[in-house]
Design a protein around this motif. Sequence first.
Motif, PDB file in Angstrom:
ATOM      1  N   THR A  68      33.827   8.639  31.222  1.00  0.00           N
ATOM      2  CA  THR A  68      33.932   6.988  31.474  1.00  0.00           C
ATOM      3  C   THR A  68      33.078   6.334  30.588  1.00  0.00           C
ATOM      4  O   THR A  68      33.413   5.198  30.222  1.00  0.00           O
ATOM      5  CB  THR A  68      34.061   6.710  32.907  1.00  0.00           C
ATOM      6  N   SER A  69      31.959   6.988  30.112  1.00  0.00           N
ATOM      7  CA  SER A  69      30.894   6.525  29.440  1.00  0.00           C
ATOM      8  C   SER A  69      31.216   6.871  27.865  1.00  0.00           C
ATOM      9  O   SER A  69      30.534   6.209  26.986  1.00  0.00           O
ATOM     10  CB  SER A  69      29.534   7.066  29.807  1.00  0.00           C
ATOM     11  N   CYS A  70      32.370   7.310  27.565  1.00  0.00           N
ATOM     12  CA  CYS A  70      32.595   7.649  26.152  1.00  0.00           C
ATOM     13  C   CYS A  70      33.672   6.662  25.707  1.00  0.00           C
ATOM     14  O   CYS A  70      34.719   6.621  26.269  1.00  0.00           O
ATOM     15  CB  CYS A  70      33.336   9.039  26.087  1.00  0.00           C
ATOM     16  N   THR A  71      33.385   5.821  24.506  1.00  0.00           N
ATOM     17  CA  THR A  71      33.999   4.751  24.308  1.00  0.00           C
ATOM     18  C   THR A  71      35.153   5.400  23.726  1.00  0.00           C
ATOM     19  O   THR A  71      36.571   4.753  23.771  1.00  0.00           O
ATOM     20  CB  THR A  71      33.457   3.861  23.319  1.00  0.00           C
ATOM     21  N   THR A  72      35.231   6.422  22.638  1.00  0.00           N
ATOM     22  CA  THR A  72      36.454   6.962  22.117  1.00  0.00           C
ATOM     23  C   THR A  72      37.456   7.486  23.320  1.00  0.00           C
ATOM     24  O   THR A  72      38.482   7.393  23.194  1.00  0.00           O
ATOM     25  CB  THR A  72      35.927   7.995  21.211  1.00  0.00           C
ATOM     26  N   CYS A  73      36.676   7.997  24.412  1.00  0.00           N
ATOM     27  CA  CYS A  73      37.860   8.466  25.501  1.00  0.00           C
ATOM     28  C   CYS A  73      38.574   7.287  26.138  1.00  0.00           C
ATOM     29  O   CYS A  73      39.813   7.493  26.300  1.00  0.00           O
ATOM     30  CB  CYS A  73      36.963   9.342  26.497  1.00  0.00           C
ATOM     31  N   VAL A  74      37.735   6.418  26.380  1.00  0.00           N
ATOM     32  CA  VAL A  74      38.446   5.218  26.848  1.00  0.00           C
ATOM     33  C   VAL A  74      39.343   4.708  26.162  1.00  0.00           C
ATOM     34  O   VAL A  74      40.577   4.157  26.641  1.00  0.00           O
ATOM     35  CB  VAL A  74      37.303   4.288  27.317  1.00  0.00           C
ATOM     36  N   ALA A  75      39.072   4.522  24.782  1.00  0.00           N
ATOM     37  CA  ALA A  75      40.049   4.104  23.802  1.00  0.00           C
ATOM     38  C   ALA A  75      41.263   4.687  23.880  1.00  0.00           C
ATOM     39  O   ALA A  75      42.472   3.988  23.528  1.00  0.00           O
ATOM     40  CB  ALA A  75      39.417   3.799  22.464  1.00  0.00           C
ATOM     41  N   GLU A  76      41.392   6.030  23.815  1.00  0.00           N
ATOM     42  CA  GLU A  76      42.447   6.933  23.517  1.00  0.00           C
ATOM     43  C   GLU A  76      43.186   6.939  24.776  1.00  0.00           C
ATOM     44  O   GLU A  76      44.377   7.190  24.878  1.00  0.00           O
ATOM     45  CB  GLU A  76      42.076   8.056  22.868  1.00  0.00           C
TER      46      GLU A  76
END
Length: 173
Positions: free
Chosen positions: A68-76
Amino acid sequence: MLAPSSPRKFALFSVVAVAALVTLGVLFYQSLGAKQAMPNVSFTNLKGEKISSQSLRGKVVMVNFWATSCTTCVAEMPKMVETYKKYNKQGLEFVAVAMSYDAPNYVLNYAETRQLPFHVALDLKGELAQSFGDVKLTPTTYVIDKQGNILKRYVGEPSFTELNSLLEKALAA
């Protein structure tokens, strides 16, 4: 001064060295085509249900390591949801594995508020990440064929055009 047999020894050494390099090259080339099996693991989703890698056989599977702290993860993630919805009825399974450093209550909140339609698992001790080759970077996504072989590993957000093409081929096989 060199002994008369030195050129023969040098020639023999050269032949052995070239043969060794050719052998290494062939082994490397063969390893590129070798299939790597999905590790024998068991995921526990947020509902407490166990999903074993064996139970996923016969389906194409995506395993996505994220946080949840990974911006790329949240964006994808919305694109992952879209991909899952597009191919689920054709046999795609999806397991989103939250990294060990991700707070379980954050993962639960994210999954519930975004209504993630696939399995979300916690990797509290980092054992799943370790089993998949010591995953450290997020997002890392694995595509696994119906026989349980890893077809592709994406580090970072995948090209969804390429991913969709790979999924379509794997689902049709």
